[in-house]
Design a protein around this motif. Structure first.
Motif, PDB file in Angstrom:
ATOM      1  N   GLN A  50       0.844  -1.207   0.000  1.00  0.00           N
ATOM      2  CA  GLN A  50       0.000   0.000   0.000  1.00  0.00           C
ATOM      3  C   GLN A  50       0.874   1.251   0.000  1.00  0.00           C
ATOM      4  O   GLN A  50       0.612   2.215  -0.731  1.00  0.00           O
ATOM      5  CB  GLN A  50      -0.923  -0.006   1.221  1.00  0.00           C
ATOM      6  N   TRP A  51       1.928   1.216   0.804  1.00  0.00           N
ATOM      7  CA  TRP A  51       2.868   2.335   0.885  1.00  0.00           C
ATOM      8  C   TRP A  51       3.562   2.564  -0.450  1.00  0.00           C
ATOM      9  O   TRP A  51       3.737   3.704  -0.891  1.00  0.00           O
ATOM     10  CB  TRP A  51       3.887   2.061   1.981  1.00  0.00           C
ATOM     11  N   VAL A  52       3.954   1.487  -1.137  1.00  0.00           N
ATOM     12  CA  VAL A  52       4.607   1.618  -2.441  1.00  0.00           C
ATOM     13  C   VAL A  52       3.706   2.395  -3.403  1.00  0.00           C
ATOM     14  O   VAL A  52       4.146   3.330  -4.079  1.00  0.00           O
ATOM     15  CB  VAL A  52       4.963   0.240  -3.038  1.00  0.00           C
ATOM     16  N   ASN A  53       2.443   2.013  -3.455  1.00  0.00           N
ATOM     17  CA  ASN A  53       1.508   2.675  -4.372  1.00  0.00           C
ATOM     18  C   ASN A  53       1.315   4.152  -4.031  1.00  0.00           C
ATOM     19  O   ASN A  53       1.123   4.985  -4.921  1.00  0.00           O
ATOM     20  CB  ASN A  53       0.160   1.959  -4.358  1.00  0.00           C
ATOM     21  N   GLN A  54       1.372   4.468  -2.749  1.00  0.00           N
ATOM     22  CA  GLN A  54       1.106   5.837  -2.306  1.00  0.00           C
ATOM     23  C   GLN A  54       2.354   6.732  -2.354  1.00  0.00           C
ATOM     24  O   GLN A  54       2.226   7.959  -2.403  1.00  0.00           O
ATOM     25  CB  GLN A  54       0.554   5.823  -0.880  1.00  0.00           C
ATOM     26  N   SER A  55       3.544   6.135  -2.326  1.00  0.00           N
ATOM     27  CA  SER A  55       4.771   6.915  -2.134  1.00  0.00           C
ATOM     28  C   SER A  55       5.563   7.172  -3.404  1.00  0.00           C
ATOM     29  O   SER A  55       6.506   7.965  -3.397  1.00  0.00           O
ATOM     30  CB  SER A  55       5.684   6.210  -1.124  1.00  0.00           C
ATOM     31  N   GLU A  56       5.212   6.522  -4.497  1.00  0.00           N
ATOM     32  CA  GLU A  56       6.031   6.614  -5.704  1.00  0.00           C
ATOM     33  C   GLU A  56       6.183   8.054  -6.185  1.00  0.00           C
ATOM     34  O   GLU A  56       7.281   8.505  -6.527  1.00  0.00           O
ATOM     35  CB  GLU A  56       5.419   5.739  -6.805  1.00  0.00           C
ATOM     36  N   GLU A  57       5.102   8.806  -6.193  1.00  0.00           N
ATOM     37  CA  GLU A  57       5.179  10.196  -6.644  1.00  0.00           C
ATOM     38  C   GLU A  57       6.094  11.010  -5.731  1.00  0.00           C
ATOM     39  O   GLU A  57       6.879  11.839  -6.197  1.00  0.00           O
ATOM     40  CB  GLU A  57       3.781  10.821  -6.672  1.00  0.00           C
ATOM     41  N   ALA A  58       6.005  10.753  -4.414  1.00  0.00           N
ATOM     42  CA  ALA A  58       6.854  11.478  -3.462  1.00  0.00           C
ATOM     43  C   ALA A  58       8.330  11.160  -3.689  1.00  0.00           C
ATOM     44  O   ALA A  58       9.192  12.041  -3.577  1.00  0.00           O
ATOM     45  CB  ALA A  58       6.455  11.128  -2.027  1.00  0.00           C
ATOM     46  N   HIS A  59       8.632   9.918  -4.035  1.00  0.00           N
ATOM     47  CA  HIS A  59      10.026   9.545  -4.294  1.00  0.00           C
ATOM     48  C   HIS A  59      10.549  10.222  -5.562  1.00  0.00           C
ATOM     49  O   HIS A  59      11.710  10.636  -5.623  1.00  0.00           O
ATOM     50  CB  HIS A  59      10.156   8.027  -4.405  1.00  0.00           C
ATOM     51  N   HIS A  60       9.702  10.327  -6.565  1.00  0.00           N
ATOM     52  CA  HIS A  60      10.117  11.035  -7.787  1.00  0.00           C
ATOM     53  C   HIS A  60      10.406  12.508  -7.479  1.00  0.00           C
ATOM     54  O   HIS A  60      11.392  13.074  -7.978  1.00  0.00           O
ATOM     55  CB  HIS A  60       9.028  10.920  -8.853  1.00  0.00           C
ATOM     56  N   LYS A  61       9.574  13.105  -6.662  1.00  0.00           N
ATOM     57  CA  LYS A  61       9.800  14.505  -6.282  1.00  0.00           C
ATOM     58  C   LYS A  61      11.087  14.651  -5.480  1.00  0.00           C
ATOM     59  O   LYS A  61      11.814  15.634  -5.627  1.00  0.00           O
ATOM     60  CB  LYS A  61       8.605  15.023  -5.471  1.00  0.00           C
ATOM     61  N   ALA A  62      11.383  13.649  -4.638  1.00  0.00           N
ATOM     62  CA  ALA A  62      12.609  13.691  -3.846  1.00  0.00           C
ATOM     63  C   ALA A  62      13.840  13.594  -4.748  1.00  0.00           C
ATOM     64  O   ALA A  62      14.859  14.252  -4.496  1.00  0.00           O
ATOM     65  CB  ALA A  62      12.611  12.562  -2.817  1.00  0.00           C
ATOM     66  N   LEU A  63      13.748  12.785  -5.791  1.00  0.00           N
ATOM     67  CA  LEU A  63      14.857  12.696  -6.748  1.00  0.00           C
ATOM     68  C   LEU A  63      15.073  14.040  -7.435  1.00  0.00           C
ATOM     69  O   LEU A  63      16.216  14.495  -7.588  1.00  0.00           O
ATOM     70  CB  LEU A  63      14.572  11.609  -7.792  1.00  0.00           C
ATOM     71  N   MET A  64      13.984  14.675  -7.841  1.00  0.00           N
ATOM     72  CA  MET A  64      14.106  15.982  -8.506  1.00  0.00           C
ATOM     73  C   MET A  64      14.638  17.040  -7.549  1.00  0.00           C
ATOM     74  O   MET A  64      15.457  17.880  -7.933  1.00  0.00           O
ATOM     75  CB  MET A  64      12.752  16.388  -9.084  1.00  0.00           C
ATOM     76  N   ALA A  65      14.210  16.978  -6.296  1.00  0.00           N
ATOM     77  CA  ALA A  65      14.699  17.936  -5.296  1.00  0.00           C
ATOM     78  C   ALA A  65      16.196  17.768  -5.070  1.00  0.00           C
ATOM     79  O   ALA A  65      16.891  18.725  -4.704  1.00  0.00           O
ATOM     80  CB  ALA A  65      13.941  17.746  -3.986  1.00  0.00           C
ATOM     81  N   ALA A  66      16.693  16.540  -5.298  1.00  0.00           N
ATOM     82  CA  ALA A  66      18.130  16.268  -5.144  1.00  0.00           C
ATOM     83  C   ALA A  66      18.912  16.627  -6.408  1.00  0.00           C
ATOM     84  O   ALA A  66      20.129  16.418  -6.459  1.00  0.00           O
ATOM     85  CB  ALA A  66      18.347  14.798  -4.789  1.00  0.00           C
ATOM     86  N   GLY A  67      18.226  17.146  -7.434  1.00  0.00           N
ATOM     87  CA  GLY A  67      18.910  17.597  -8.638  1.00  0.00           C
ATOM     88  C   GLY A  67      18.870  16.646  -9.816  1.00  0.00           C
ATOM     89  O   GLY A  67      19.515  16.889 -10.836  1.00  0.00           O
ATOM     90  N   MET A  68      18.106  15.570  -9.711  1.00  0.00           N
ATOM     91  CA  MET A  68      18.034  14.608 -10.810  1.00  0.00           C
ATOM     92  C   MET A  68      16.872  14.929 -11.740  1.00  0.00           C
ATOM     93  O   MET A  68      15.850  15.463 -11.312  1.00  0.00           O
ATOM     94  CB  MET A  68      17.884  13.183 -10.259  1.00  0.00           C
ATOM     95  N   GLU A  69      17.025  14.582 -13.010  1.00  0.00           N
ATOM     96  CA  GLU A  69      15.941  14.696 -13.976  1.00  0.00           C
ATOM     97  C   GLU A  69      15.153  13.389 -13.977  1.00  0.00           C
ATOM     98  O   GLU A  69      15.735  12.305 -14.034  1.00  0.00           O
ATOM     99  CB  GLU A  69      16.482  14.971 -15.378  1.00  0.00           C
ATOM    100  N   VAL A  70      13.834  13.492 -13.897  1.00  0.00           N
ATOM    101  CA  VAL A  70      12.963  12.313 -13.891  1.00  0.00           C
ATOM    102  C   VAL A  70      12.124  12.320 -15.160  1.00  0.00           C
ATOM    103  O   VAL A  70      11.437  13.313 -15.457  1.00  0.00           O
ATOM    104  CB  VAL A  70      12.048  12.295 -12.649  1.00  0.00           C
TER     105      VAL A  70
END
Length: 328
Positions: A264-284
């Protein structure tokens, strides 16, 4: 009074000695918000503690690397290791079929198959002679995407020229069929490999660079959803056999609830993880359906390359997986 205290102390000691217990070796940092495997262990041990179990967890690599933990579990000196998928697949080659690219359509499909199909029971009948038992298959995060530090990857044509770190021979084949090259590198050596140009990237779930602080070494992430994220709750058969019927039922109930919450957490958190990658300077990059088709087409015949498994068995297993798609 002294005699009463002595008797009470002896009784507590006896109860403690007879209490249900489990030890678990972690495979990641204790980070509930980014690691599915840690989240599972945290859920599991909290539940078992509430049921009166004695529980203990060991920090990542504190009791040895992947191979050392596998040997300890087989020998019965470690109850459970959160281990890489190949730790069991090396003994039951057909498990590789479930790691073929685009086998599962989403994480609900993955959960439904491993929890409800009974396939793990058939695996465990073969693993028992090795002293092993797979209790669950747990995702680190969402399906694996493509990380690299060279340039954006939008279609499979962009994989040409990349040298990718591979976890196992399965991933080596994936990269080869996608037009890239691969090199087997232990995960502990990945940072140096990226710094020195030995590897340009890897295939992994979106939270992995966050957990292991690789965001400064990688620049691009393509959410190609190549294959399931899967780590094993790998148990000692000796430990399992020495649990009572009631203890096995308690553990299984706690494990099912723990993994259900993780999915359930995986389904809910994926968008947040993508945003965290972008906040760290990565292109998604989110591939279009047409983009994804280029990746799927490149690996479409990989089911003919599963070593040690007859093609007829591969097709049968793929049909079995398909039958557990959500809403079937």
């Amino acid at each position: 009074m002294k005699k009463v205290l002595v008797l009470a102390s002896a009784l507590l000691t006896a109860l403690s000695a007879n209490a249900s217990s489990v030890s678990v070796a972690l495979d990641t940092a204790p980070d509930r918000e980014n690691s599915g495997t840690y989240r599972y262990v945290d859920n599991l041990l909290q539940s078992l503690n509430d049921k009166g179990w004695h529980t203990e967890s060991y920090p990542r690599n504190s009791v040895g690397d992947e191979s050392t933990r596998l040997n300890k579990v087989r020998a019965g000196t470690l109850d459970i290791s959160m281990s890489q998928y190949s730790s069991a697949a090396q003994f039951v080659p057909e498990m590789q079929v479930l790691q073929l690219p685009y086998t599962f359509i989403n994480t609900d499909h993955q959960y439904n198959f491993f929890v409800n199909s009974g396939y793990l029971d058939s695996i465990n009948r073969r693993l028992s002679s090795e002293g092993l038992r797979v209790l669950a298959v747990i995702p680190t995060g969402g399906f694996l995407g493509i990380f690299n530090n060279e340039y954006p990857v939008k279609t499979v044509a962009d994989m040409s020229g990349l040298r990718m770190r591979a976890l196992d021979t399965n991933q080596l084949t994936i990269f080869q069929m996608m037009g890239a090259s691969g090199v087997l590198i232990p995960f502990s050596e990945v940072p140096n490999a990226l710094r020195l140009g030995i590897a340009d990237g890897y295939l992994n779930a979106s939270p992995v660079p966050i957990i292991f602080k690789h965001t400064e070494l990688l620049k691009y992430f393509t959410d190609a959803k190549v294959m399931m994220s899967a780590r094993l709750v790998l148990a000692s058969q000796y430990w399992w056999d020495n649990l009572t019927k009631e203890e096995k039922a308690q553990f299984s109930a706690s494990s099912i609830e723990a993994q259900k919450e993780v999915f359930q957490w995986v389904n809910q958190s994926e968008e947040a993880h993508h945003k965290a990658l972008m906040a760290a300077g990565m292109e998604v990059y989110q591939p279009t359906e047409e983009d994804l088709l280029t990746f799927k087409s490149a690996v479409a015949t990989m089911n003919q390359k599963v070593k040690g498994v007859p093609f007829e068995r591969v097709v049968l297993l793929q049909k079995m997986v398909s039958d557990y798609r959500p809403n079937n």
